[in-house]
Design a protein around this motif. Structure first.
Motif, PDB file in Angstrom:
ATOM      1  N   PHE A 152       0.834  -1.209   0.000  1.00  0.00           N
ATOM      2  CA  PHE A 152       0.000   0.000   0.000  1.00  0.00           C
ATOM      3  C   PHE A 152       0.861   1.248   0.000  1.00  0.00           C
ATOM      4  O   PHE A 152       1.954   1.292   0.584  1.00  0.00           O
ATOM      5  CB  PHE A 152      -0.890   0.035   1.244  1.00  0.00           C
ATOM      6  N   HIS A 153       0.349   2.281  -0.654  1.00  0.00           N
ATOM      7  CA  HIS A 153       0.912   3.621  -0.500  1.00  0.00           C
ATOM      8  C   HIS A 153       0.524   4.121   0.887  1.00  0.00           C
ATOM      9  O   HIS A 153      -0.548   3.788   1.403  1.00  0.00           O
ATOM     10  CB  HIS A 153       0.355   4.552  -1.578  1.00  0.00           C
ATOM     11  N   PRO A 154       1.397   4.910   1.562  1.00  0.00           N
ATOM     12  CA  PRO A 154       1.060   5.411   2.907  1.00  0.00           C
ATOM     13  C   PRO A 154      -0.275   6.142   2.985  1.00  0.00           C
ATOM     14  O   PRO A 154      -0.928   6.141   4.030  1.00  0.00           O
ATOM     15  CB  PRO A 154       2.227   6.352   3.235  1.00  0.00           C
TER      16      PRO A 154
ATOM     17  N   ALA B 273       6.070 -10.483 -14.776  1.00  0.00           N
ATOM     18  CA  ALA B 273       6.948  -9.440 -14.222  1.00  0.00           C
ATOM     19  C   ALA B 273       6.397  -8.031 -14.397  1.00  0.00           C
ATOM     20  O   ALA B 273       7.156  -7.067 -14.480  1.00  0.00           O
ATOM     21  CB  ALA B 273       8.348  -9.539 -14.823  1.00  0.00           C
ATOM     22  N   SER B 274       5.089  -7.897 -14.464  1.00  0.00           N
ATOM     23  CA  SER B 274       4.488  -6.565 -14.552  1.00  0.00           C
ATOM     24  C   SER B 274       4.108  -6.064 -13.159  1.00  0.00           C
ATOM     25  O   SER B 274       3.995  -6.842 -12.208  1.00  0.00           O
ATOM     26  CB  SER B 274       3.252  -6.591 -15.452  1.00  0.00           C
ATOM     27  N   VAL B 275       3.914  -4.761 -13.056  1.00  0.00           N
ATOM     28  CA  VAL B 275       3.447  -4.126 -11.826  1.00  0.00           C
ATOM     29  C   VAL B 275       2.130  -3.419 -12.140  1.00  0.00           C
ATOM     30  O   VAL B 275       2.045  -2.659 -13.109  1.00  0.00           O
ATOM     31  CB  VAL B 275       4.458  -3.102 -11.286  1.00  0.00           C
ATOM     32  N   THR B 276       1.121  -3.683 -11.338  1.00  0.00           N
ATOM     33  CA  THR B 276      -0.179  -3.053 -11.535  1.00  0.00           C
ATOM     34  C   THR B 276      -0.437  -2.051 -10.424  1.00  0.00           C
ATOM     35  O   THR B 276      -0.323  -2.377  -9.231  1.00  0.00           O
ATOM     36  CB  THR B 276      -1.313  -4.095 -11.565  1.00  0.00           C
ATOM     37  N   ALA B 277      -0.785  -0.823 -10.812  1.00  0.00           N
ATOM     38  CA  ALA B 277      -1.187   0.206  -9.864  1.00  0.00           C
ATOM     39  C   ALA B 277      -2.707   0.221  -9.795  1.00  0.00           C
ATOM     40  O   ALA B 277      -3.388   0.186 -10.825  1.00  0.00           O
ATOM     41  CB  ALA B 277      -0.668   1.574 -10.319  1.00  0.00           C
ATOM     42  N   LEU B 278      -3.248   0.252  -8.576  1.00  0.00           N
ATOM     43  CA  LEU B 278      -4.700   0.257  -8.378  1.00  0.00           C
ATOM     44  C   LEU B 278      -5.092   1.380  -7.431  1.00  0.00           C
ATOM     45  O   LEU B 278      -4.370   1.680  -6.472  1.00  0.00           O
ATOM     46  CB  LEU B 278      -5.176  -1.074  -7.787  1.00  0.00           C
ATOM     47  N   THR B 279      -6.231   1.993  -7.713  1.00  0.00           N
ATOM     48  CA  THR B 279      -6.810   2.914  -6.748  1.00  0.00           C
ATOM     49  C   THR B 279      -7.675   2.113  -5.774  1.00  0.00           C
ATOM     50  O   THR B 279      -8.193   1.045  -6.111  1.00  0.00           O
ATOM     51  CB  THR B 279      -7.664   3.987  -7.428  1.00  0.00           C
ATOM     52  N   VAL B 280      -7.818   2.638  -4.548  1.00  0.00           N
ATOM     53  CA  VAL B 280      -8.627   1.992  -3.512  1.00  0.00           C
ATOM     54  C   VAL B 280      -9.662   3.008  -3.043  1.00  0.00           C
ATOM     55  O   VAL B 280      -9.312   4.067  -2.516  1.00  0.00           O
ATOM     56  CB  VAL B 280      -7.764   1.528  -2.322  1.00  0.00           C
ATOM     57  N   SER B 281     -10.942   2.696  -3.238  1.00  0.00           N
ATOM     58  CA  SER B 281     -12.003   3.633  -2.869  1.00  0.00           C
ATOM     59  C   SER B 281     -12.240   3.606  -1.361  1.00  0.00           C
ATOM     60  O   SER B 281     -11.698   2.771  -0.631  1.00  0.00           O
ATOM     61  CB  SER B 281     -13.296   3.284  -3.599  1.00  0.00           C
ATOM     62  N   GLU B 282     -13.085   4.516  -0.893  1.00  0.00           N
ATOM     63  CA  GLU B 282     -13.420   4.559   0.536  1.00  0.00           C
ATOM     64  C   GLU B 282     -14.129   3.290   0.988  1.00  0.00           C
ATOM     65  O   GLU B 282     -14.115   2.958   2.164  1.00  0.00           O
ATOM     66  CB  GLU B 282     -14.296   5.781   0.823  1.00  0.00           C
TER      67      GLU B 282
ATOM     68  N   GLY C  68     -13.261   0.339  -0.220  1.00  0.00           N
ATOM     69  CA  GLY C  68     -12.334  -0.758  -0.448  1.00  0.00           C
ATOM     70  C   GLY C  68     -12.367  -1.349  -1.836  1.00  0.00           C
ATOM     71  O   GLY C  68     -11.792  -2.423  -2.058  1.00  0.00           O
ATOM     72  N   VAL C  69     -12.992  -0.701  -2.775  1.00  0.00           N
ATOM     73  CA  VAL C  69     -13.080  -1.227  -4.137  1.00  0.00           C
ATOM     74  C   VAL C  69     -11.782  -0.921  -4.890  1.00  0.00           C
ATOM     75  O   VAL C  69     -11.322   0.226  -4.927  1.00  0.00           O
ATOM     76  CB  VAL C  69     -14.279  -0.632  -4.890  1.00  0.00           C
ATOM     77  N   LEU C  70     -11.214  -1.965  -5.508  1.00  0.00           N
ATOM     78  CA  LEU C  70      -9.987  -1.821  -6.286  1.00  0.00           C
ATOM     79  C   LEU C  70     -10.306  -1.505  -7.745  1.00  0.00           C
ATOM     80  O   LEU C  70     -11.220  -2.081  -8.325  1.00  0.00           O
ATOM     81  CB  LEU C  70      -9.174  -3.115  -6.233  1.00  0.00           C
ATOM     82  N   GLN C  71      -9.506  -0.608  -8.313  1.00  0.00           N
ATOM     83  CA  GLN C  71      -9.656  -0.274  -9.732  1.00  0.00           C
ATOM     84  C   GLN C  71      -8.268  -0.146 -10.360  1.00  0.00           C
ATOM     85  O   GLN C  71      -7.506   0.755 -10.011  1.00  0.00           O
ATOM     86  CB  GLN C  71     -10.415   1.039  -9.901  1.00  0.00           C
ATOM     87  N   PRO C  72      -7.895  -1.041 -11.282  1.00  0.00           N
ATOM     88  CA  PRO C  72      -6.587  -0.920 -11.936  1.00  0.00           C
ATOM     89  C   PRO C  72      -6.514   0.346 -12.782  1.00  0.00           C
ATOM     90  O   PRO C  72      -7.461   0.671 -13.501  1.00  0.00           O
ATOM     91  CB  PRO C  72      -6.518  -2.174 -12.824  1.00  0.00           C
ATOM     92  N   VAL C  73      -5.385   1.049 -12.692  1.00  0.00           N
ATOM     93  CA  VAL C  73      -5.211   2.272 -13.478  1.00  0.00           C
ATOM     94  C   VAL C  73      -3.964   2.216 -14.360  1.00  0.00           C
ATOM     95  O   VAL C  73      -3.812   3.042 -15.268  1.00  0.00           O
ATOM     96  CB  VAL C  73      -5.144   3.517 -12.564  1.00  0.00           C
ATOM     97  N   GLN C  74      -3.088   1.246 -14.111  1.00  0.00           N
ATOM     98  CA  GLN C  74      -1.867   1.145 -14.913  1.00  0.00           C
ATOM     99  C   GLN C  74      -1.228  -0.222 -14.698  1.00  0.00           C
ATOM    100  O   GLN C  74      -1.237  -0.759 -13.594  1.00  0.00           O
ATOM    101  CB  GLN C  74      -0.855   2.233 -14.508  1.00  0.00           C
TER     102      GLN C  74
ATOM    103  N   ILE D 245       6.634   7.461  -8.080  1.00  0.00           N
ATOM    104  CA  ILE D 245       5.178   7.458  -7.949  1.00  0.00           C
ATOM    105  C   ILE D 245       4.654   8.884  -8.130  1.00  0.00           C
ATOM    106  O   ILE D 245       5.026   9.791  -7.377  1.00  0.00           O
ATOM    107  CB  ILE D 245       4.750   6.922  -6.572  1.00  0.00           C
ATOM    108  N   GLY D 246       3.817   9.074  -9.135  1.00  0.00           N
ATOM    109  CA  GLY D 246       3.247  10.392  -9.380  1.00  0.00           C
ATOM    110  C   GLY D 246       2.105  10.710  -8.426  1.00  0.00           C
ATOM    111  O   GLY D 246       1.641   9.850  -7.674  1.00  0.00           O
ATOM    112  N   LYS D 247       1.624  11.951  -8.494  1.00  0.00           N
ATOM    113  CA  LYS D 247       0.549  12.371  -7.600  1.00  0.00           C
ATOM    114  C   LYS D 247      -0.729  11.577  -7.812  1.00  0.00           C
ATOM    115  O   LYS D 247      -1.521  11.390  -6.886  1.00  0.00           O
ATOM    116  CB  LYS D 247       0.278  13.869  -7.786  1.00  0.00           C
ATOM    117  N   SER D 248      -0.933  11.096  -9.029  1.00  0.00           N
ATOM    118  CA  SER D 248      -2.125  10.302  -9.326  1.00  0.00           C
ATOM    119  C   SER D 248      -1.905   8.813  -9.084  1.00  0.00           C
ATOM    120  O   SER D 248      -2.774   8.002  -9.396  1.00  0.00           O
ATOM    121  CB  SER D 248      -2.550  10.540 -10.777  1.00  0.00           C
ATOM    122  N   GLY D 249      -0.723   8.472  -8.568  1.00  0.00           N
ATOM    123  CA  GLY D 249      -0.427   7.084  -8.260  1.00  0.00           C
ATOM    124  C   GLY D 249       0.231   6.316  -9.386  1.00  0.00           C
ATOM    125  O   GLY D 249       0.594   5.142  -9.205  1.00  0.00           O
TER     126      GLY D 249
END
Length: 365
Positions: free
Chosen positions: A220-222, A235-244, A246-252, A294-298
């Motif tokens: 997790f990001h802090p 060997a890929s890395v997936t970035a996901l957003t986490v909603s309030e 707890g829903v995961l959404q891949p963004v990259q 890590i950019g501001k948008s994750g």
């Protein structure tokens, strides 16, 4: 005058404390089979960048993955005997067995401790299941929750069935996630730690990843807004957003290997820099560490990749100050030390060679 003297003594005390704390301790879990299984205590001299072995502890069979309690007074080890073991930590870093408990599954390959310190989450690779064990002052109880996974993936040699590989807790402790390498899923749970309650998240019971990638470990990001997954099989890395909720959404999804590399490879560990600005992953086969900003948008952008003095890096970790990275070289049975630039994220080789048999997990006190 008295106030000045008190202030002077206080500053001297702080200065002495800073000097006394220049060395940071860490433990290493190992998958050495049989009676030679050890948990090793080491010390990193922050000023000189030197690692020394301080002690070894032979209490359990194959302590492959270890974790600390939030207050760092207890250490937990997932073992090849299908047990979770807890140890108290004294001022010198010595371990003393407190409790042991069957995990309720086969081959627990990862343990994560809830931020409240009262629940241990065990992912079972061979058994393909999750177990959650209550903890009270280091004493372990039988699993309060279990979940058996089923299914398979397109990579038949590696995805013949479910293979739970890692669990991760959101920083606020409300959600738990478990990677299933075998079915390309990330399981999602609601957690009420005070009630020892774990249940599937009604907003999203699981997230299905791209077929055949094999999600392995997560961090997790802090901020708690982003989660990052290293996918072992491609060997890929997936970035996901986490909603309030707890829903995961891949963004990259981004590769962690150079385009020129064509050999056999399996991705391994993923760690966050303490400042939350950089992400690091390790690869076995390529035998390297790749760094991302890590950019501001994750979103991630690769900033460095190093392969020198790295051999089958099953795990690595970053000291609490963010200055050094210790790499566990399972292929050469030793440790490597890299210095990190906290402004650029880049790595500089410092030293290598301290022997440790089959190092598989590193945790810092």
């Amino acid at each position: 005058m008295i106030k000045s003297i008190i202030r002077f003594l206080f500053l001297v005390s702080l200065s002495y404390h800073a000097v006394a704390q220049k060395a940071v301790r860490f433990y290493i879990g190992s998958l050495t089979p049989g009676p030679t299984s050890l948990i090793t205590l080491c010390e990193l001299d922050d000023k000189q960048g030197i690692i020394t072995r301080k002690d070894t502890f032979n209490y359990c069979k194959g302590p492959g993955y270890i974790a600390l309690s939030p207050d760092k007074k207890l250490l937990y080890a997932a073992t090849q005997s299908n047990e979770l073991m807890s140890f108290s930590i004294d001022q010198r870093g010595a371990l003393k067995l407190v409790s042991s408990q069957p995990t309720g599954g086969l081959n627990p390959c990862h343990v994560a401790i809830h931020p409240a310190g009262n629940l241990a989450f065990l992912a079972h690779y061979t058994g393909g299941s999750l177990s959650v064990l209550p903890i009270q002052q280091g004493n372990l109880s039988a699993p309060a929750f279990t979940d058996q996974y089923t299914g398979e993936g397109p990579n038949k040699p590696r995805q013949d069935k479910s293979h739970a590989h890692c669990s991760a807790l959101s920083p606020d402790g409300k959600y738990a996630f478990v990677t299933d390498l075998g079915t390309d899923r990330i399981m999602n749970y609601l957690v009420e730690a005070r009630k020892n309650s774990v249940r599937p998240n009604p907003e999203q019971a699981f997230l299905t990843t791209k077929p055949g990638v094999g999600p392995r470990h997560m961090v997790f990001h802090p901020s708690g807004r982003f989660m990052y997954v290293i996918n072992e099989l491609d060997a890929s890395v997936t970035a996901l957003t986490v909603s309030e909720k707890g829903v995961l959404q891949p963004v990259q999804t981004i590769t962690s290997l150079p385009a020129s590399f064509t050999g056999a490879n399996t991705a391994a560990a993923i760690r966050m820099h303490p400042n939350g600005k950089f992400l690091y992953v390790s690869n076995r086969g390529y035998n390297g560490i790749t760094a991302f900003a890590i950019g501001k948008s994750g979103l991630l952008q690769e900033v460095d990749s190093k392969t020198g003095h790295i051999n089958t890096p099953r795990d690595f970790n970053i000291d609490p100050s963010g200055k050094y990275m210790v790499v566990a070289n399972m292929g050469s049975d030793d440790l490597s030390l890299y210095e990190l630039n906290d402004r650029t994220g880049k790595l500089t080789f410092k030293s290598s060679g301290m022997p440790v048999s089959k190092p598989t997990c590193i945790v810092f006190l």
